[in-house]
Design a protein around this motif. Sequence first.
Motif, PDB file in Angstrom:
ATOM      1  N   HIS A 208       7.033 -37.284-100.065  1.00 55.24           N
ATOM      2  CA  HIS A 208       5.858 -38.152 -99.974  1.00 55.24           C
ATOM      3  C   HIS A 208       4.757 -37.426 -99.224  1.00 55.24           C
ATOM      4  O   HIS A 208       4.978 -36.844 -98.177  1.00 55.24           O
ATOM      5  CB  HIS A 208       6.192 -39.455 -99.232  1.00 55.24           C
TER       6      HIS A 208
ATOM      7  N   ASN B 110      -2.235 -37.089 -97.866  1.00 56.32           N
ATOM      8  CA  ASN B 110      -3.071 -36.944 -99.062  1.00 56.32           C
ATOM      9  C   ASN B 110      -3.311 -38.297 -99.731  1.00 56.32           C
ATOM     10  O   ASN B 110      -4.409 -38.570-100.199  1.00 56.32           O
ATOM     11  CB  ASN B 110      -2.429 -35.981-100.070  1.00 56.32           C
ATOM     12  N   TRP B 111      -2.263 -39.104 -99.794  1.00 60.28           N
ATOM     13  CA  TRP B 111      -2.409 -40.430-100.405  1.00 60.28           C
ATOM     14  C   TRP B 111      -3.409 -41.260 -99.631  1.00 60.28           C
ATOM     15  O   TRP B 111      -4.284 -41.904-100.206  1.00 60.28           O
ATOM     16  CB  TRP B 111      -1.061 -41.155-100.444  1.00 60.28           C
TER      17      TRP B 111
ATOM     18  N   THR C  19       1.960 -38.591 -97.523  1.00 58.20           N
ATOM     19  CA  THR C  19       1.259 -39.741 -96.978  1.00 58.20           C
ATOM     20  C   THR C  19      -0.177 -39.400 -96.614  1.00 58.20           C
ATOM     21  O   THR C  19      -1.093 -40.169 -96.882  1.00 58.20           O
ATOM     22  CB  THR C  19       1.991 -40.281 -95.733  1.00 58.20           C
TER      23      THR C  19
ATOM     24  N   THR D 144      -6.947 -40.019-100.191  1.00 55.51           N
ATOM     25  CA  THR D 144      -7.390 -40.422-101.524  1.00 55.51           C
ATOM     26  C   THR D 144      -7.714 -41.910-101.552  1.00 55.51           C
ATOM     27  O   THR D 144      -8.731 -42.329-102.106  1.00 55.51           O
ATOM     28  CB  THR D 144      -6.307 -40.096-102.573  1.00 55.51           C
ATOM     29  N   HIS D 145      -6.851 -42.700-100.953  1.00 52.85           N
ATOM     30  CA  HIS D 145      -7.052 -44.142-100.905  1.00 52.85           C
ATOM     31  C   HIS D 145      -8.343 -44.475-100.137  1.00 52.85           C
ATOM     32  O   HIS D 145      -9.136 -45.312-100.580  1.00 52.85           O
ATOM     33  CB  HIS D 145      -5.859 -44.833-100.234  1.00 52.85           C
TER      34      HIS D 145
END
Length: 85
Positions: free
Chosen positions: A3, A7-8, A5, A11-12
Motif C-alpha cells: 500500500h 501517494n494515495w 498510503t 492524489t486524494h
Amino acid sequence: MRHCTGNWLATHNRKAQIQSTRLRRIIVVLVRLQTVLKSLRERHQRHLAIRELSALNDHQLADIGVERGSLVDAVNGRAMRSASF
C-alpha cells in the motif's frame, strides 16, 4: 500487496483541491448569473410600469404628478422638477 498510503493521500488531496476549485468557480458563475437575472427582472418590471403609465391619459398622469415626457424618469426614481419653480 503493498500500500502506498502517502501517494494515495497526495492524489486524494489533489483531487479534492481540484473539486473545491471547480465548486468555487461554479458558485461564482451562479452568483453572477443571479445578479444578471435580478437585473433583467428589474428592467422588465420598469418596462411594465412605463407601459402601464403610458396607457393613462394626460389628466390621469397629472393626478399622480407625472408628465408624459417624464415617465421614464418617474419609473426610474429620478427626481422630477415641479412646474411651479
